[in-house]
Design a protein around this motif. Structure first.
Motif, short mmCIF file in Angstrom:
data_model
loop_
_atom_site.label_atom_id
_atom_site.label_comp_id
_atom_site.label_asym_id
_atom_site.label_seq_id
_atom_site.Cartn_x
_atom_site.Cartn_y
_atom_site.Cartn_z
N MET A 296 0.84 -1.20 0.00
CA MET A 296 0.00 0.00 0.00
C MET A 296 0.88 1.25 0.00
N GLY A 336 -6.80 -0.52 -8.81
CA GLY A 336 -7.21 -0.49 -7.41
C GLY A 336 -7.70 -1.84 -6.95
N LEU A 339 -4.72 -4.20 -6.52
CA LEU A 339 -3.99 -3.86 -5.30
C LEU A 339 -4.75 -4.34 -4.07
N SER A 340 -6.06 -4.04 -4.04
CA SER A 340 -6.85 -4.39 -2.85
C SER A 340 -6.94 -5.89 -2.67
N VAL A 343 -3.67 -7.20 -1.30
CA VAL A 343 -3.55 -6.88 0.13
C VAL A 343 -4.49 -7.77 0.93
N LEU A 344 -5.69 -7.96 0.41
CA LEU A 344 -6.67 -8.80 1.10
C LEU A 344 -6.17 -10.22 1.24
N GLN A 347 -3.56 -10.37 3.90
CA GLN A 347 -4.11 -10.22 5.24
C GLN A 347 -4.89 -11.46 5.67
N THR A 348 -5.59 -12.07 4.71
CA THR A 348 -6.30 -13.31 5.03
C THR A 348 -5.31 -14.38 5.46
N TYR A 351 -3.99 -13.60 8.84
CA TYR A 351 -5.04 -13.73 9.85
C TYR A 351 -5.22 -15.18 10.26
#
Lengths: 361, 460
Positions: A296, A336, A339-340, A343-344, A347-348, A351
């Protein structure tokens, strides 16, 4: 190491979201690695001035040219190849930066947690001599090589200053140590406050928000990729260091570690053989969270056009192109989304790993 | 309590001093002072008819008035192969040339003397003479071999009648320069003491008296420039912070209720999704969707709409301000909602399992009353520190939002200052942000102590 593998396998079987995220990341990595050999119609910086602001999936292409599948921007650059190459650039910057930052953070944090404030005893004479020894080291090791480099000196000069740096520093440290040992105040052992030093350092660095700090430093250093990477390493090691320190403090109190300590192992063996395997899991989580943050940040910087040169292919640069034509929604939506989603996925991944690490405890 | 606050403030001062000094010194170490690239432009612009000499003169004047011609620190350690007076040589091009000369010939004194005589020679030349020796001068400035230098000085002497004293001096000093042996003098350090006539001393004493210096761009005091920008950022941050906190609290309450299973299963994943959208993408996306004639024009696009702010009542002014600030605030709220909600939710669920909550439920209190009166008060304690830590972090978000929406605030000022290398403004912003963070930490400690009597008694 084996336990991490076990966790990954369990998660793969249990959590579909984890499977999806991992598949996406592997796929992206494969595409990014194989990118120079893929049959793309256009290069990322190739201008096609006859077809600017082409909407995606437009079928009215010119007959003798390859089609722009995802449209073009204001200079006719192909969105598809810019996205793929932009993702490649983002990972090429973030992966090494995060790896180095994690290594630094792990080393500093783990040793600070292990030694604490009163476990590492150093002689005051050595400490004082080391402080003075920094002076010749800075002069011969940093200032002179930079001067030599700016004047285009020969290799022999560099070797000479390197030797001078080692020689004078050693001479000063050894000489001063012998001298300082004569003084009664300095001839004592004192606990070295490793933990306190690290915490102070982190506090100083985090007293400015990271983005602001990077913007300020980017105004000072020249806008090259190497300089930017150094800046990112310097601002990203603190998170891992904090985590590694906290984990180390916890591990130090566990029974198996106390047993190892009472067996009289050296500190180094304690650190590498006994503590490190338990630190790897949390550090992996911090690594992938940090990687998402770096992705990001890199695109934000190239969107603001600060710290990177304008010919660097990046997702942020593509998104910045919308400012000249706000009707070109695909310049935001497609990069976008990529990129998202990336990142998702990261993060998943982190997590789920974090959750199963916590459940195991 | 006062003791505690005082100690906290005292401890924070070294941190503040260290980071501000580091940024100041680093910014000065970089070659290329503000405006030097302007000087390097050879052709005059449309508005300025000045020649190189007068530009040079005005540049020196600029450096002198802003104090940039002084040495940087109390002392300096340089290589003995460099002239002592190097830091006084401006512009940067000349400095690099002198550095090259002394490095190449290994004799700083001879190099400095040759350099001075070369400069006197250049200023004495008339326009026609300059035309004649232009080529040789260029050769001197760009030469690599000693033979080239010799040839060029000989050429100058041949072209011009040697009547002027400065010319013979030039030749003489070049001969001395060539005769000097090159050795390993660069290995020796040379230490110079500058006393308190240095940039750092001036800056620090100004800072202690409350002055942040003057902006290099327009010569106004940095405090004024910051004061104009800080209002917009402050209200933007405060308003979006308040909104985000309230919204996050309500969402957390919705999720913690016994009947909140549906909320939990929809809200948590969507917040997770929202969290992975970078702020600038979110801002641009909202801008494109909601403030764009091509899609949906609900909000005005850019800026703050100042032009008719004078003859309006405060209500009209407020409504106009809200109109322009709504979209930026929505962006900041959305970007910070996931983190805040998560923290609130965790804090509330941690409390929900406690005995006294069961007691409250057993007494037959309504769900509403249990949550609002019993849970929330205890759950909010850890959140107070979180909020204080969060406010400075929002500054980073403000940088992006203000750039995208063209709001004249501190964030945009920072971007502009970074792009033009206006270092006094940059250092000023760093100081302000650090002080802001310090104050909010202090505030959180105070609030925490007020909320929790155990800490109050422990601290005093």
């Amino acid at each position: 190491m084996r336990s991490l593998w076990q966790i990954a396998r369990d998660l793969w079987q249990m959590a579909p979201a984890f499977r999806l995220a991992l598949l996406y990341l592997v796929l992206l990595a494969a595409v990014a690695l194989a990118l120079p050999w893929l049959p793309l119609g256009y290069g990322p910086n190739e201008l096609d001035l006859e077809q600017t602001y082409q909407a995606p999936f437009g079928w009215a292409a010119e007959p003798d040219k390859p089609r722009h599948w995802l449209g073009t921007d204001g200079l006719g650059r192909d969105v598809l190849s810019n996205i793929l190459y932009g993702a490649r650039t983002a990972f090429a910057i973030s992966l090494p930066v995060m790896a180095i930052a994690s290594l630094i953070g792990l080393t500093l944090g783990a040793s600070a947690g292990l030694y604490g404030n009163r476990r590492l005893h150093l002689s005051r004479a050595v400490l004082a001599a080391l402080v003075f020894g920094l002076l010749p080291l800075a002069y011969y090791g940093i200032y002179l090589p930079m001067l030599l480099f700016s004047q285009g000196a020969a290799y022999s000069d560099f070797i000479l200053t390197g030797m001078a740096a080692l020689f004078f520093t050693l001479l000063l440290v050894l000489g001063l140590r012998a001298l300082f040992k004569q003084l009664p105040f300095l001839n004592q052992k004192t606990p070295f406050p490793a933990d306190e030093l690290l915490l102070r350092l982190i506090e100083v660095q985090t007293s400015i928000p990271r983005l602001v700090l990077i913007l300020v430093l980017a105004a000072i250093v020249p806008p090259t990729l190497l300089a930017l990477s150094v800046l990112l390493v310097l601002t990203f090691w603190t998170g891992t260091a904090r985590l590694a320190r906290a984990e180390m403090l916890r591990i130090r109190e566990l029974p198996f570690f106390e047993a190892a300590t009472s067996l009289g192992f050296t500190q180094r063996r304690l650190l590498i053989r006994h503590a490190l395997p338990h630190l790897l899991g949390p550090v992996l989580v911090a690594f992938s969270f940090g990687l998402a943050g770096l992705l990001m940040l890199e695109s934000t910087l190239s969107f603001l056009n600060i710290g990177v040169s304008t010919d660097l292919v990046s997702l942020g640069r593509m998104i910045a192109g919308i400012r000249t034509n706000t009707a070109a929604w695909w310049l935001v939506a497609i990069p976008g989304a990529v990129l998202s989603v990336t990142v998702l996925a990261l993060q998943t991944f982190s997590y789920y790993v974090l959750r199963s690490l916590q459940n195991k405890k | 309590m006062a003791n505690f606050v005082f100690r906290r403030l005292l401890l924070a001062i070294p941190t503040l001093w260290f980071i501000a000094s580091a940024i100041f010194l680093l910014s000065k170490l970089m070659p290329g002072a503000f405006g030097s690239e302007h000087l390097a432009q050879q052709e005059a612009g449309y508005y300025s008819r000045s020649d190189a000499a007068s530009r040079d003169h005005s540049y020196r004047l600029f450096l002198k008035t802003t104090g940039q011609d002084l040495p940087l620190f109390y002392f300096s350690i340089t290589s003995a192969a460099m002239p002592d007076t190097l830091h006084r040589v401006f512009p940067e091009r000349d400095r690099a040339f002198l550095q090259k000369l002394s490095w190449q010939y290994g004799n700083p004194d001879a190099a400095a003397r040759f350099f001075r005589s070369l400069k006197t020679l250049e200023t004495d030349l008339s326009e026609t003479e300059r035309q004649q020796v232009q080529e040789h001068l260029y050769m001197i400035y760009s030469h690599r071999e000693a033979a080239d230098l010799q040839q060029a000085t000989a050429g100058i002497a041949a072209k011009l009648p040697a009547t002027n004293i400065s010319r013979s001096k030039n030749l003489e000093s070049s001969a001395r320069l060539l005769a000097s042996p090159s050795g390993y003098t660069y290995l020796l350090p040379s230490v110079q003491w500058h006393g308190d006539q240095n940039q750092y001393y001036r800056w620090l004493s100004g800072l202690l008296q409350g002055s942040l210096g003057t902006s290099l761009r327009d010569g106004r005091p940095v405090a004024t420039v910051l004061g104009e920008a800080i209002g917009n950022t402050w209200w933007l941050l405060l308003a979006s912070m308040a909104f985000a906190t309230m919204l996050a609290m309500e969402l957390a309450i919705l999720m913690v209720r016994r009947s909140g299973r549906m909320w939990r299963s929809t809200l948590l994943p969507s917040l997770f999704l929202l969290d992975s959208i970078p702020l600038f993408v979110l801002a641009i996306l909202l801008l494109v969707l909601l403030a764009n004639p091509a899609f949906l024009q609900l909000f005005p696009v850019y800026g703050m709409g100042y032009y008719n702010a004078f003859d309006q009542s405060w209500l009209e002014q407020l409504s106009q301000w809200l109109q322009f600030m709504a979209l930026p605030m929505i962006c900041l709220v959305l970007a910070n909602l996931p983190y805040l909600t998560n923290q609130f939710y965790q804090a509330v669920t941690a409390v929900a399992g406690q005995d006294y909550i069961r007691t409250a439920r057993a007494k037959g209190l309504s769900e509403h009353r249990v949550i609002r009166r019993h849970m929330l008060r205890n759950a909010l304690l850890p959140v107070i520190t979180l909020l204080a830590d969060f406010l400075p972090a929002l500054v980073a978000g403000a940088v992006i939002i203000e750039t995208v929406f063209a709001i004249p605030g501190v964030g945009r000022l920072l971007i502009d200052a970074v792009l033009t290398r206006d270092y006094p403004v940059i250092v000023g912003i760093v100081v302000i942000v650090a002080v802001f963070r310090l104050l909010s930490h202090l505030l959180s400690d105070l609030l925490y102590a007020l909320a929790d009597p155990r800490i109050r008694s422990h601290a005093s």
